[in-house]
Design an enzyme around this catalytic site. Structure first.
Site, short mmCIF file in Angstrom:
data_model
loop_
_atom_site.label_atom_id
_atom_site.label_comp_id
_atom_site.label_asym_id
_atom_site.label_seq_id
_atom_site.Cartn_x
_atom_site.Cartn_y
_atom_site.Cartn_z
N ASP A 286 -4.63 1.78 -16.68
CA ASP A 286 -5.22 2.69 -17.68
C ASP A 286 -5.11 1.90 -19.24
O ASP A 286 -6.90 1.64 -19.64
CB ASP A 286 -5.39 3.86 -17.62
N ARG B 195 -7.43 11.72 -6.86
CA ARG B 195 -6.27 10.78 -6.56
C ARG B 195 -5.58 12.06 -6.03
O ARG B 195 -4.08 12.00 -5.29
CB ARG B 195 -5.48 10.03 -7.76
N ILE C 149 -2.75 -4.41 -2.68
CA ILE C 149 -1.92 -4.75 -3.94
C ILE C 149 -0.75 -5.78 -3.27
O ILE C 149 -0.59 -6.66 -4.62
CB ILE C 149 -1.66 -3.37 -4.49
N ASN D 240 -1.02 6.68 -5.11
CA ASN D 240 -0.81 8.26 -6.40
C ASN D 240 -0.43 8.75 -5.21
O ASN D 240 -0.53 8.25 -4.12
CB ASN D 240 -2.61 7.30 -5.52
N HIS E 283 -2.43 9.63 -14.74
CA HIS E 283 -3.00 8.84 -13.88
C HIS E 283 -4.52 9.06 -13.32
O HIS E 283 -3.74 9.20 -11.92
CB HIS E 283 -2.66 7.62 -13.00
N ALA F 98 4.44 -3.85 1.20
CA ALA F 98 4.65 -5.16 1.42
C ALA F 98 2.96 -6.16 2.15
O ALA F 98 2.79 -6.90 1.65
CB ALA F 98 5.97 -5.23 1.47
P1 NAD Z 1 -3.26 -0.61 1.48
O1 NAD Z 1 -3.64 0.60 2.55
O2 NAD Z 1 -3.36 -1.74 1.64
O3 NAD Z 1 -1.20 -0.45 1.30
C1 NAD Z 1 -0.49 0.22 1.16
C2 NAD Z 1 0.47 -0.46 2.27
O4 NAD Z 1 1.58 0.55 2.25
C3 NAD Z 1 0.00 -0.58 3.77
O5 NAD Z 1 0.30 -1.72 4.32
C4 NAD Z 1 1.33 0.54 4.59
O6 NAD Z 1 1.61 -0.36 6.16
C5 NAD Z 1 2.07 0.67 4.02
N1 NAD Z 1 2.94 2.42 3.58
C6 NAD Z 1 2.75 3.67 4.06
N2 NAD Z 1 3.38 3.91 3.98
C7 NAD Z 1 4.44 3.70 3.48
C8 NAD Z 1 5.88 4.14 3.80
N3 NAD Z 1 6.29 4.96 3.92
N4 NAD Z 1 6.24 3.36 3.25
C9 NAD Z 1 6.51 1.86 3.11
N5 NAD Z 1 5.41 1.26 3.45
C10 NAD Z 1 4.21 1.89 3.83
O7 NAD Z 1 -3.48 0.04 0.15
P2 NAD Z 1 -3.10 -0.50 -1.53
O8 NAD Z 1 -4.47 -0.54 -1.49
O9 NAD Z 1 -2.30 -1.29 -1.47
O10 NAD Z 1 -2.26 0.50 -2.46
C11 NAD Z 1 -1.36 0.97 -2.17
C12 NAD Z 1 -1.55 2.79 -3.29
O11 NAD Z 1 -1.68 2.44 -4.66
C13 NAD Z 1 -2.01 3.97 -2.73
O12 NAD Z 1 -2.13 4.90 -3.22
C14 NAD Z 1 -3.50 3.07 -4.40
O13 NAD Z 1 -4.12 4.58 -4.66
C15 NAD Z 1 -2.53 3.11 -5.62
N6 NAD Z 1 -3.34 2.67 -6.08
C16 NAD Z 1 -2.48 2.68 -7.64
C17 NAD Z 1 -3.16 2.45 -8.25
C18 NAD Z 1 -2.08 3.02 -10.15
O14 NAD Z 1 -2.49 2.57 -11.97
N7 NAD Z 1 -1.63 3.44 -10.31
C19 NAD Z 1 -3.80 0.88 -8.42
C20 NAD Z 1 -4.07 0.69 -7.70
C21 NAD Z 1 -3.85 1.42 -6.16
C1 LMR Z 2 -7.31 2.11 -9.91
O1 LMR Z 2 -6.82 3.17 -10.51
O2 LMR Z 2 -8.34 2.16 -9.67
C2 LMR Z 2 -6.56 3.38 -8.47
O3 LMR Z 2 -5.55 4.79 -8.89
C3 LMR Z 2 -7.18 3.37 -7.63
C4 LMR Z 2 -8.15 4.68 -7.35
O4 LMR Z 2 -7.99 5.04 -6.30
O5 LMR Z 2 -8.73 4.86 -7.86
#
Ligand code: NAD
Ligand code: LMR
Length: 326
Positions: free
Chosen positions: A159, A98, A16, A131, A187, A12
């Site tokens: 996507d 990923r 994101i 991811n 993904h 949180a």
């Molecule tokens: P970020 O590093 O800015 O934030 C992640 C947060 O998660 C950090 O504040 C961290 O302290 C916290 N965290 C880590 N382990 C934790 C746990 N066990 N419990 C609770 N919190 C925890 O990263 P972000 O940019 O916000 O991205 C988060 C994830 O989302 C990444 O794995 C990224 O690859 C993924 N993502 C997925 C998609 C999708 O389309 N599915 C898109 C973008 C990003």
């Molecule tokens: C995305 O699709 O933007 C996220 O899954 C972040 C990444 O690792 O590409």
């Protein structure tokens, strides 16, 4: 006014969530008549930063925000949760796929699946964003044996939205003209954006584009968009990921538009010959808080080859985390 629902968000204090939480609290996700209690989970070192985010949420004076819980204990954050957005996980850097994150992130999702099983609402709707999202969703699902597997989903809506935007731009249209987009599979860079059932201005999309553009430009662009954002921004997508999470949950909770569908990573029931039990992205319609896979779409050889490639990758990811799948 309705009674408040409990929305758990992990990671949180991350990037994101900084785009996500304010939109949940303003009613973008569950409707402007639905109060929410945010139950925010972070790791202990990030609790101070989380406090700052909670202070900013307070400072917005959102009429729908009925409470904020902050914790580093999953059993507190998921207690009675009606919705959970599992965002907290490490993002990838340049040059990584990923699935390279599997080792770093998989353990998070087994622990959180167990906590959800123990304390969340039995009707919880779970979206995994962290991811590799599909396989993390599988891990969480398999560690929550008392919850219906249909309630664990992975995000491929980003996507889906990317695929709509790229197509609209190519055809000189807007995303409002694009319907029935489908992302099949993972993904990841094997995902398959399928234009054979997609419509632009009510006409078949595949027939409006050149096959070589479709195969050699469009599909790779959608598959590689996450990496392109990382290269340009120096960090992975955040606002667009948050937006897609809002879209995914809103569609699931409030329903999809008549005559359209969305892409969701969901528990495969064997539809379209995809191995049962994988979390695979399918075209879905949502109604009454539930999803159904769109059935009866014709799958040609071009599509089958790509649907199988992404299925194979998901099966390999699953096999790599067998030790976390009870
Ligand atoms: P970020 O590093 O800015 O934030 C992640 C947060 O998660 C950090 O504040 C961290 O302290 C916290 N965290 C880590 N382990 C934790 C746990 N066990 N419990 C609770 N919190 C925890 O990263 P972000 O940019 O916000 O991205 C988060 C994830 O989302 C990444 O794995 C990224 O690859 C993924 N993502 C997925 C998609 C999708 O389309 N599915 C898109 C973008 C990003
Ligand atoms: C995305 O699709 O933007 C996220 O899954 C972040 C990444 O690792 O590409």
């Amino acid at each position: 006014m309705k009674a408040p629902v409990r929305v758990a968000v992990t990671g949180a204090a991350g990037q994101i969530s900084y785009s996500l939480l304010f939109r949940i609290a303003s009613g973008d996700m569950l409707g402007k008549d639905q109060p929410v209690i945010l139950q925010l989970l972070e790791i202990t070192p990030a609790l101070e930063a989380l406090k700052g985010v909670a202070m900013e949420l307070d400072d917005c004076a959102f009429p729908l925000l009925a409470g904020i819980v902050q914790s580093d204990d999953a059993k507190v954050a998921f207690k009675d949760a009606d919705y959970a957005l599992l965002v907290g996980a490490r993002p990838r850097g340049p040059g990584m796929e990923r699935k390279d994150l599997l080792e770093a992130n998989a353990a998070i999702f087994s622990a959180q699946g167990k906590a959800i099983n123990d304390v969340a609402s039995r009707d919880i709707k779970v979206l995994v964003v962290g991811n590799p999202a599909n396989t993390n969703a599988l891990i969480a699902q398999r560690n929550a044996p008392d919850i219906d597997p249909r309630q664990f989903t992975a995000m491929t809506r980003l996507d889906h939205n990317r695929a709509m935007a790229q197509l609209a731009e190519k055809l000189g249209k807007t995303v409002n003209d694009v319907k029935k987009m489908t992302i099949w599979g993972n993904h990841s860079s094997t995902q398959y954006p399928d234009l054979h059932h997609c419509e632009v201005d009510g006409k078949n999309a595949a027939e409006q584009v050149d096959q070589s553009w479709y195969a050699d430009e469009y599909i790779p662009t959608v598959q590689q968009r996450g990496a392109a954002i990382i290269k340009a921004r120096g960090a992975s997508s955040a606002a667009s990921a948050a937006n897609a999470a809002i879209d995914h949950m809103r569609s699931w909770a409030l329903g999809t538009d008549e005559g359209d569908w969305v892409s969701m990573g969901i528990y495969s029931d064997g539809s379209y010959g995809i191995q049962e039990g994988l979390i695979y992205s399918f075209p879905c319609v949502c109604k009454n808080g539930d999803w159904e896979i769109v059935q009866g779409l014709e799958v040609n050889d071009f599509s089958r080859e790509r649907m199988t490639a992404t299925e194979t990758e998901l099966a390999e990811e699953r096999d790599a985390v067998q030790h976390l799948l009870p």
